[in-house]
Structures are given as C-alpha cells and as structure tokens.
Write a protein that holds these residues in place. Structure first.
Motif, PDB file in Angstrom:
ATOM      1  N   ASP A 267      -2.307   4.785   4.777  1.00 53.41           N
ATOM      2  CA  ASP A 267      -1.200   3.837   4.889  1.00 53.41           C
ATOM      3  C   ASP A 267      -1.674   2.403   4.694  1.00 53.41           C
ATOM      4  N   TYR A 268      -2.815   2.075   5.286  1.00 53.65           N
ATOM      5  CA  TYR A 268      -3.307   0.698   5.203  1.00 53.65           C
ATOM      6  C   TYR A 268      -3.734   0.364   3.772  1.00 53.65           C
TER       7      TYR A 268
ATOM      8  N   GLU B 177      -0.651  -0.227   1.702  1.00 48.88           N
ATOM      9  CA  GLU B 177      -0.075  -1.533   2.039  1.00 48.88           C
ATOM     10  C   GLU B 177      -0.878  -2.663   1.404  1.00 48.88           C
TER      11      GLU B 177
ATOM     12  N   GLU C  20       0.765  -5.198  -1.345  1.00 47.14           N
ATOM     13  CA  GLU C  20       0.829  -6.616  -1.004  1.00 47.14           C
ATOM     14  C   GLU C  20       0.135  -7.460  -2.072  1.00 47.14           C
TER      15      GLU C  20
END
Length: 229
Positions: free
Chosen positions: A183-184, A187, A191
């Motif tokens: 997930d990180y 992200e 971003e």
C-alpha cells in the motif's frame, strides 16, 4: 531468457575490488548476452585485485573507463536523495553526485526513500544544476520490519512516524506487514506521478509476488508510472 523475451536489462557493475581487465571481461559477457546498459557503482571491496594500480576507485572513474572503451554502453548511476552515508556534508555530497552524473551518465536510479519530498527536492536540484539524464525513483516495498530497520539504519534513511508506527504495530503479523509495504509503495508512486514524476524502479530483493501486485494496482490508474524491474 533476457534475449528471448527482449527485456531491457541493466546489469549492476562495481569497480571496488576488481581490476580493469576483470571489468572489461564482465562487460564483454554482458554484451554477448545482449545487455547494453550498466548501473556503474563504486561498491564495497569484494576481493583483492592482483594489481591495485589497475583498480578504479569511484563510480565516476568507472563511468570514464566504460565510456572510453565501450562508448555504446548506456551508463546509469546511483543517486542519494538523503545524501550518502559516507559523507557528513550534504552540500559536498550533492556536488560529488552531480560530478559523477555529469560524467557520461544516461540516468540515475536513486537509493530507497520513504519521504517523497526528499526525492522531489533532489529531482529539482539536479534539474536546476543542469542534469538532463533520466531521474528514476528507487521505491522499496517493505516486506519485513527487521530488514527495513537494518537497511534504513545503515543508509541513514528517514522513516516517517506514521509508517514506523504501523510497522511496529503489526511486526508479528507478516501478512499485514506485506500489505502495508504494498500500500505504501503504491501511494508513493501515485503521489510522485501527481507531481509529474513518472519513472520508478521497484526494489524486489529477489522476490516477485508483491512487485507484481504493486504493478497490477498501478496499471489500474490512467496515469500509471513507467516502471523498471
């Protein structure tokens, strides 16, 4: 397999501990395999060369050597958005990196980072300094708490408080840690893409399932980044 699948492959090549002749032999083998790009690194000394005067000291020296003898080889180098752990002066460190990258470098692949602002600042500084090569973000999907704690400590990498809290909250739950890492990483990529930065390298650490899942999720977005393996 690389030749049959027509993959674009970048081979890691270090200079510490290897003679110039050994480096030539390695590049020759790469070319026979159809590999025409290398990631030129200083590296740590892995062995003693028979003639220390025939060794290259830094990645910049390796860049010059490759370009002199193999001008058709594409040269990539490592970049350090948070500075190299061996240099306490960030300004001095950045200048060393810039000098290296301006020596026949086609692109830079950065060390891992978990704070996107560090990469964005690094990217802007390189462009402002006139570097025109590719700038590829090194994204490290976390799979183990102990592993990332050790690596971040060795390399002086900052871990955001929220990420650290989540990791230690689920440190005894491998599946949750793997999901947090996936997930990180997704992200981070999205971003950076929103900020116009589209080139990424996913550090697989010889594992594939979580990399495939990250790639699958990113492909679902119309602004999916350009990924390297």
């Amino acid at each position: 397999m690389i030749t049959e699948l027509k993959l674009s492959c970048v081979a890691h090549l270090i200079c510490q501990g290897f003679s110039k002749q050994e480096i030539k032999e390695r590049i020759g083998r790469y070319q026979q395999m159809g590999i025409n790009s290398v990631l030129a690194l200083r590296g740590d000394a892995l062995q003693e060369a028979t003639d220390t005067e025939q060794q290259l000291t830094y990645a910049k020296d390796l860049n010059n050597f490759i370009h002199q003898h193999y001008p058709d080889i594409n040269i990539y180098n490592a970049g350090y958005p948070q500075g190299h752990q061996d240099n306490s002066s960030q300004e001095n460190d950045f200048q060393h990196q810039l000098n290296k990258l301006q020596t026949h470098s086609k692109g830079v692949i950065t060390q891992l980072f978990f704070d996107n602002s560090k990469f964005i600042q690094y990217h802007c500084r390189l462009r402002e300094a006139g570097y025109k090569g590719e700038i590829i973000a090194g994204i490290f999907p976390i799979t183990q708490v102990a592993q990332i704690t050790k690596i971040s400590s060795m390399c002086g990498i900052f871990l955001p408080k929220k990420l650290t809290k989540n990791l230690y909250q689920y440190q005894d739950d491998p599946k949750s840690i793997l999901q947090i890492g996936i997930d990180y990483a997704v992200e981070q990529c999205l971003e950076l893409t929103e900020n116009g930065l589209h080139n990424y390298h996913l550090y697989s650490m010889n594992q594939s399932e979580h990399i495939i899942e990250i790639h699958r999720q990113l492909k679902q977005h119309s602004s999916a980044p350009q990924l390297t393996g």
